[in-house]
Write a protein that holds these residues in place. Structure first.
Motif, PDB file in Angstrom:
ATOM      1  N   GLY A   1     -35.039  13.803  19.433  1.00 18.68           N
ATOM      2  CA  GLY A   1     -36.175  14.707  19.546  1.00 18.68           C
ATOM      3  C   GLY A   1     -37.383  14.163  18.816  1.00 18.68           C
ATOM      4  O   GLY A   1     -37.409  13.008  18.378  1.00 18.68           O
ATOM      5  N   PHE A   2     -38.388  15.022  18.661  1.00 20.70           N
ATOM      6  CA  PHE A   2     -39.654  14.611  18.066  1.00 20.70           C
ATOM      7  C   PHE A   2     -39.510  14.063  16.649  1.00 20.70           C
ATOM      8  O   PHE A   2     -40.269  13.195  16.250  1.00 20.70           O
ATOM      9  CB  PHE A   2     -40.638  15.784  18.058  1.00 20.70           C
ATOM     10  CG  PHE A   2     -41.099  16.199  19.430  1.00 20.70           C
ATOM     11  CD1 PHE A   2     -41.645  15.278  20.313  1.00 20.70           C
ATOM     12  CD2 PHE A   2     -41.004  17.514  19.831  1.00 20.70           C
ATOM     13  CE1 PHE A   2     -42.089  15.667  21.570  1.00 20.70           C
ATOM     14  CE2 PHE A   2     -41.450  17.914  21.085  1.00 20.70           C
ATOM     15  CZ  PHE A   2     -41.987  16.984  21.958  1.00 20.70           C
TER      16      PHE A   2
ATOM     17  N   ALA B   1     -45.387  11.929  18.491  1.00 21.15           N
ATOM     18  CA  ALA B   1     -44.833  13.246  18.847  1.00 21.15           C
ATOM     19  C   ALA B   1     -45.953  14.223  19.196  1.00 21.15           C
ATOM     20  O   ALA B   1     -45.868  14.954  20.193  1.00 21.15           O
ATOM     21  CB  ALA B   1     -43.978  13.778  17.707  1.00 21.15           C
ATOM     22  N   GLU B   2     -47.004  14.219  18.399  1.00 19.90           N
ATOM     23  CA  GLU B   2     -48.130  15.119  18.666  1.00 19.90           C
ATOM     24  C   GLU B   2     -48.832  14.743  19.967  1.00 19.90           C
ATOM     25  O   GLU B   2     -49.215  15.611  20.745  1.00 19.90           O
ATOM     26  CB  GLU B   2     -49.107  15.101  17.492  1.00 19.90           C
ATOM     27  CG  GLU B   2     -48.533  15.762  16.253  1.00 19.90           C
ATOM     28  CD  GLU B   2     -49.375  15.568  15.001  1.00 19.90           C
ATOM     29  OE1 GLU B   2     -50.384  14.817  15.046  1.00 19.90           O
ATOM     30  OE2 GLU B   2     -49.019  16.172  13.974  1.00 19.90           O
TER      31      GLU B   2
ATOM     32  N   ALA C   1     -45.465  17.638  21.050  1.00 20.04           N
ATOM     33  CA  ALA C   1     -44.783  18.434  20.023  1.00 20.04           C
ATOM     34  C   ALA C   1     -45.661  19.633  19.681  1.00 20.04           C
ATOM     35  O   ALA C   1     -46.858  19.499  19.465  1.00 20.04           O
ATOM     36  CB  ALA C   1     -44.522  17.599  18.779  1.00 20.04           C
ATOM     37  N   THR C   2     -45.053  20.804  19.643  1.00 18.03           N
ATOM     38  CA  THR C   2     -45.816  22.028  19.390  1.00 18.03           C
ATOM     39  C   THR C   2     -45.557  22.604  18.007  1.00 18.03           C
ATOM     40  O   THR C   2     -46.330  23.424  17.534  1.00 18.03           O
ATOM     41  CB  THR C   2     -45.461  23.112  20.414  1.00 18.03           C
ATOM     42  OG1 THR C   2     -44.080  23.487  20.223  1.00 18.03           O
ATOM     43  CG2 THR C   2     -45.688  22.637  21.837  1.00 18.03           C
TER      44      THR C   2
ATOM     45  N   ASP D   1     -39.949  22.923  21.412  1.00 18.49           N
ATOM     46  CA  ASP D   1     -39.630  21.549  21.043  1.00 18.49           C
ATOM     47  C   ASP D   1     -38.153  21.214  21.225  1.00 18.49           C
ATOM     48  O   ASP D   1     -37.809  20.081  21.559  1.00 18.49           O
ATOM     49  CB  ASP D   1     -40.075  21.262  19.614  1.00 18.49           C
ATOM     50  CG  ASP D   1     -41.603  21.235  19.477  1.00 18.49           C
ATOM     51  OD1 ASP D   1     -42.309  21.320  20.513  1.00 18.49           O
ATOM     52  OD2 ASP D   1     -42.082  21.145  18.334  1.00 18.49           O
TER      53      ASP D   1
ATOM     54  N   ASP E   1     -38.007  20.633  25.216  1.00 17.80           N
ATOM     55  CA  ASP E   1     -38.765  19.500  25.746  1.00 17.80           C
ATOM     56  C   ASP E   1     -38.679  18.243  24.883  1.00 17.80           C
ATOM     57  O   ASP E   1     -38.860  17.139  25.385  1.00 17.80           O
ATOM     58  CB  ASP E   1     -40.239  19.881  25.899  1.00 17.80           C
ATOM     59  CG  ASP E   1     -40.468  20.913  26.986  1.00 17.80           C
ATOM     60  OD1 ASP E   1     -39.600  21.061  27.874  1.00 17.80           O
ATOM     61  OD2 ASP E   1     -41.527  21.574  26.958  1.00 17.80           O
ATOM     62  N   GLY E   2     -38.412  18.410  23.612  1.00 16.61           N
ATOM     63  CA  GLY E   2     -38.423  17.287  22.678  1.00 16.61           C
ATOM     64  C   GLY E   2     -37.517  16.131  23.034  1.00 16.61           C
ATOM     65  O   GLY E   2     -37.952  14.972  22.976  1.00 16.61           O
TER      66      GLY E   2
END
Length: 150
Positions: free
Chosen positions: A39-40, A48-49, A53-54, A60, A63-64
């Motif tokens: 993941g992120f 990530a941003e 990434a939220t 996250d 979707d991450g």
């Protein structure tokens, strides 16, 4: 974590044949650390941003994994092509393997960052699994045309 792709077994990450450079399939695994990108948190914060990434766990967590793995794989392709003397614009063909084709749109949003102008010709395939672990969701192989400089 940056740098060219490294094979998980006994094969080459890339090979040159004339002006063509062929990359082995790249997955989101760091073989030297024995870790899989999950993941992120496993990629640089700025990346990530940039890819979405939220900071919201519910978003996250869903979707991450595919976004982070997509970034990692494409960034390894970038570094490997650079190691071979080229740049991402030299990549003209991608073969993309997914364990779930529903994740292609999220991957594609990351791919646009690496190929902002003309995307490479592409083949997209769904497979039942990828090595070395079911957590690996995508594998991408690339072909580039890199004539000698000078």
């Amino acid at each position: 974590m940056s740098g060219p792709a490294k094979p998980l077994a006994r094969y080459q990450a890339w090979t040159r044949r004339g002006d063509f450079v062929f990359l082995s399939g790249i997955i989101a695994v760091d073989p030297s650390a024995g870790t899989i990108v999950r993941g992120f948190a496993d990629i640089p914060k700025d990346a990530a941003e940039r890819i979405g990434a939220t900071g919201e766990f519910s978003v996250d967590a869903k979707d991450g994994p595919i976004l982070a793995q997509s970034w990692f794989v494409l960034d390894r392709i970038r570094a490997t092509v650079e190691d071979a003397g080229g740049e991402m614009a030299d990549v003209f063909k991608l073969v993309q393997y997914f364990t779930d084709l529903a994740e292609f749109p999220r991957y594609n949003s990351v791919r646009r960052l690496f190929f902002p102008d003309t995307p490479p010709v592409s083949t997209v395939v769904e497979v039942s699994g990828l090595m070395p672990d079911p957590l690996v969701r995508i594998e991408v192989e690339a072909t580039a045309y890199i004539p000698p400089s000078g």
